[in-house]
Design an enzyme around this catalytic site. Structure first.
Site, PDB file in Angstrom:
ATOM      1  CE  LYS A 126       1.110  -4.646   0.633  1.00  0.00           C
ATOM      2  NZ  LYS A 126      -0.011  -4.922  -0.278  1.00  0.00           N
TER       3      LYS A 126
HETATM    4  C1  E4P Z   1      -1.479  -1.966  -1.600  1.00  0.00           C
HETATM    5  O1  E4P Z   1      -0.449  -2.549  -1.392  1.00  0.00           O
HETATM    6  C2  E4P Z   1      -2.810  -2.574  -1.522  1.00  0.00           C
HETATM    7  O2  E4P Z   1      -2.752  -3.845  -2.115  1.00  0.00           O
HETATM    8  C3  E4P Z   1      -3.837  -1.811  -2.296  1.00  0.00           C
HETATM    9  O3  E4P Z   1      -3.336  -0.622  -2.834  1.00  0.00           O
HETATM   10  C4  E4P Z   1      -5.180  -1.707  -1.674  1.00  0.00           C
HETATM   11  O4  E4P Z   1      -6.040  -1.015  -2.544  1.00  0.00           O
HETATM   12  P1  E4P Z   1      -7.631  -1.033  -2.395  1.00  0.00           P
HETATM   13  O5  E4P Z   1      -7.987  -0.088  -1.311  1.00  0.00           O
HETATM   14  O6  E4P Z   1      -8.126  -0.534  -3.726  1.00  0.00           O
HETATM   15  O7  E4P Z   1      -8.016  -2.444  -2.090  1.00  0.00           O
END
Ligand code: E4P
Length: 217
Positions: free
Chosen positions: A83
């Protein structure tokens, strides 16, 4: 449509896998820090549980650092996805890592223009953060609609991974729009099961069954 769990907690992942509805997992530095183990140990164990794509995020912000960390993450397990953030260095790293056959999830996407860049750089996944857009009074799901439209226009193979889902309607709307994946906190997956008429209906069936057994006896 695939459902991923957005957590690094083993018990939550085991529960989702047991239900038979979880196809993968997304993590980020916040979720790994909360889980309390080192990154490699945590994501390796998650791969063993889910046996599907598991995103592990780089923390370097420069190209060389992202490539180094990307290689390290990809080596952990065949299911690992690297990522990277949607920055200039991140897109450059995405192009390079994807060119080596490493699958990349470009995260922190907040505009269709950014999603176009990720697809051009060969990303396997793009992560639009719908909940965080809603938080600033901008329709997050509208972004998903625009990305799906753009990717369809050019047959980009990048999968649309709807992230930052906060409630079941994010998942339902994502499915209606043809997004490939929604990644959700465990509580949101749990809520997908719920309907009061299911509970009321089951209670009535069981009561009627008991009554009929009592008459027989
Ligand atoms: C996605 O890969 C992220 O880890 C995640 O969806 C972020 O979500 P949040 O905005 O609830 O922290």
């Amino acid at each position: 449509m695939k459902l991923f769990l957005d957590t690094a907690e083993f018990d939550e992942i085991k529960q989702g896998v047991d239900w038979g509805v979880v196809d993968g997992v997304t993590t980020n530095p916040t979720l790994i820090a909360k889980a309390g183990q080192d990154h490699e140990t945590q994501v390796k164990k998650i791969c063993g549980i889910v046996k599907g794509p598991v995103s592990g995020e780089v923390t370097a912000t420069d190209f060389a650092g992202m490539i180094q960390q990307g290689h390290d993450i990809a080596k952990i397990d065949q299911h690992m996805i690297v990522k990277v953030p949607l920055t200039r260095e991140g897109i450059k790293a995405c192009k390079a890592l994807s060119g080596e056959g490493i699958r990349v999830n470009v995260t922190l996407c907040f505009s269709p223009a950014q999603a176009l860049l990720a697809a051009k750089a060969g990303a396997s996944f793009i992560s639009p953060f719908v909940g965080r857009l809603d938080d600033v009074a901008t329709n997050g799901m509208e972004l998903v609609r625009e990305i799906v439209e753009i990717y369809d226009n050019y047959d980009f193979r990048t999968e649309v991974l709807v992230a930052s889902c906060r409630h079941p309607m994010h998942v339902v709307e994502a499915a209606r729009m043809g997004a490939d994946i929604a990644t959700c906190p465990p509580a949101v997956i749990d809520m997908l099961f719920n309907h009061p008429l299911t509970s009321i209906g089951l209670e009535k069936f069981l009561k009627d069954w008991e009554k009929s057994q009592a008459v027989k006896a």
